[in-house]
Design a protein around this motif. Sequence first.
Motif, PDB file in Angstrom:
ATOM      1  N   LEU A 272       0.818  -1.207   0.000  1.00 31.91           N
ATOM      2  CA  LEU A 272       0.000   0.000   0.000  1.00 31.91           C
ATOM      3  C   LEU A 272       0.853   1.259   0.000  1.00 31.91           C
ATOM      4  CD1 LEU A 272      -2.917   1.077   0.191  1.00 31.91           C
ATOM      5  CD2 LEU A 272      -2.683   1.016   2.678  1.00 31.91           C
ATOM      6  N   LEU A 273       1.944   1.245   0.777  1.00 29.39           N
ATOM      7  CA  LEU A 273       2.810   2.418   0.844  1.00 29.39           C
ATOM      8  C   LEU A 273       3.613   2.606  -0.443  1.00 29.39           C
ATOM      9  CD1 LEU A 273       4.071   2.195   4.528  1.00 29.39           C
ATOM     10  CD2 LEU A 273       2.449   3.815   3.566  1.00 29.39           C
ATOM     11  N   GLY A 274       3.633   1.582  -1.317  1.00 31.43           N
ATOM     12  CA  GLY A 274       4.224   1.760  -2.632  1.00 31.43           C
ATOM     13  C   GLY A 274       3.347   2.585  -3.551  1.00 31.43           C
ATOM     14  N   ARG A 275       2.065   2.716  -3.186  1.00 28.22           N
ATOM     15  CA  ARG A 275       1.123   3.461  -4.012  1.00 28.22           C
ATOM     16  C   ARG A 275       0.663   4.764  -3.361  1.00 28.22           C
ATOM     17  NH1 ARG A 275      -2.963  -1.462  -5.937  1.00 28.22           N
ATOM     18  NH2 ARG A 275      -1.359  -2.781  -6.900  1.00 28.22           N
ATOM     19  N   LEU A 276       0.699   4.807  -2.040  1.00 30.88           N
ATOM     20  CA  LEU A 276       0.252   5.985  -1.311  1.00 30.88           C
ATOM     21  C   LEU A 276       1.420   6.646  -0.593  1.00 30.88           C
ATOM     22  CD1 LEU A 276      -3.009   4.661   0.424  1.00 30.88           C
ATOM     23  CD2 LEU A 276      -2.860   6.006  -1.674  1.00 30.88           C
ATOM     24  N   THR A 277       1.303   7.948  -0.388  1.00 33.78           N
ATOM     25  CA  THR A 277       2.286   8.644   0.438  1.00 33.78           C
ATOM     26  C   THR A 277       2.023   8.320   1.911  1.00 33.78           C
ATOM     27  OG1 THR A 277       0.900  10.612   0.665  1.00 33.78           O
ATOM     28  CG2 THR A 277       2.388  10.513  -1.246  1.00 33.78           C
ATOM     29  N   ASP A 278       3.023   8.609   2.748  1.00 35.29           N
ATOM     30  CA  ASP A 278       2.838   8.421   4.187  1.00 35.29           C
ATOM     31  C   ASP A 278       1.643   9.235   4.676  1.00 35.29           C
ATOM     32  OD1 ASP A 278       5.080   6.817   4.183  1.00 35.29           O
ATOM     33  OD2 ASP A 278       6.431   8.424   4.808  1.00 35.29           O
ATOM     34  N   ARG A 279       1.528  10.460   4.193  1.00 36.87           N
ATOM     35  CA  ARG A 279       0.417  11.331   4.581  1.00 36.87           C
ATOM     36  C   ARG A 279      -0.923  10.715   4.226  1.00 36.87           C
ATOM     37  NH1 ARG A 279      -2.724  15.009   1.713  1.00 36.87           N
ATOM     38  NH2 ARG A 279      -3.443  16.881   2.835  1.00 36.87           N
ATOM     39  N   SER A 280      -1.054  10.230   2.999  1.00 38.86           N
ATOM     40  CA  SER A 280      -2.332   9.659   2.558  1.00 38.86           C
ATOM     41  C   SER A 280      -2.701   8.434   3.379  1.00 38.86           C
ATOM     42  CB  SER A 280      -2.259   9.300   1.069  1.00 38.86           C
ATOM     43  OG  SER A 280      -2.038  10.448   0.284  1.00 38.86           O
TER      44      SER A 280
END
Length: 441
Positions: A272-280
């Motif tokens: 998931l973090l490969g597609r989303l930023t830490d913030r998102s």
Amino acid sequence: MFSPLRHAGYRHLFIAQVSALLGTGMATVALGLLAYDLAGANAGEILGAALAIKMIAYIGVAPFASALSARLPRKVLLVSLDGVRAGVAAALPFVGEAWQVYALMTVLYVASAAFTPAFQAMIPDLLPDEGKYTKALSLSRLAADLESVASPVLAALLLAVMSYSNLFAGTAVGFVVSALFVVTAVLPKLGKAAQKPFLQRLTGGMRLFALTPRLRGLLAISLATAAGGAMVFVNTVVLVQSRFGLSGQATAWALAAFGGGSMTAAVFLPRLLGRLTDRSAMVLGAATMTGVLLAGTWLAVSYVALLALWVIMGFGYSLTITPAGRALRRSSNADDRPALFAAQFALSHACWLIAYPVAGLVSAAVDPGAAFLVLAGLCATGTVLGLLIWPAHDPENLPHSHMNLPADDLHRREGRAGDDADHAHPFVIDERHDRWPTTKG
């Protein structure tokens, strides 16, 4: 990931950590049941106060633990603290008043607040290689996540054949086993290099939080995390045993459902973090927890519904916690990172210090439904503030200028930038960069 376990010293300390975590997890379940025995439907008030004591101890004692560990033999310190915790656990079944619970838990939490930083401070010395040290941190995180599932499950199985007071004996055994493995671990000698005073390190970390937008947003998300987690840890026993009339074993399974949701998120997070930023990811987790709290106001009318809510809550909880370390790493250089992590430890526990009493007092004064609603408001506040404070456009390399830096300084050559900026590179607040640059998004 498991290569650090080949190091005998670290392997013994890791087993000690796992033993202590299992003991602490069983104590958490048993404490909820003890509170219910003492106060019935008002158990949330006792739990909220006890957990508030925990946060005060962590904020007030942990900052001084590293200085203490630098002046005492490491084994003596850790074994002594394990002994204190085992003694407290052994005494808890004999209490009959709320104030006795508070007194004993104060001693337990002070000992834990001193033990954890001292334990963590030894790992870099045992594993000086950065790669192995990073894997060791991952193993520690995995152990903590597994404990959130394993301890309630183990407690539920034990409660089928014994009373909850015997769980405190299991807690004491866990701390004794931890002490034994610390004794048998070969630990490095203390270094003689002088360290910065803790106050200076703590102030430096607070400064990074004040001047770095993503860190201010991270703090807001920490408030949302605490609001959702406090509802679970404080009021599960009240909901299960007072509202639904079920057993302590059912309480343990409900806590395990929360842990299972957290573990599920941990499995999917790398992808998931490969597609989303830490913030998102963190905002998504906080929004999920807010939704669960709002839904719980009306939907937590049966045990099955509560289990479903707690699984989703655990998923959102893990989304808010796991990426935090990545954000902290992005926001500091190697020299300032210890100060930043110390500040994060203090500030995040301050958020829990707000949420725990709210969860317990509102539940006791009104009912758990009101606690759901009030904590939903607190969680939503943290979510919205995080969304507003943490910039959506948050690149690693930021173009910026240095007004007082000579034109031939080597630092200017770190990267190229257009417009009026001198250069661009991964930006953190430090000696050369005393303010956050304005970005164009």
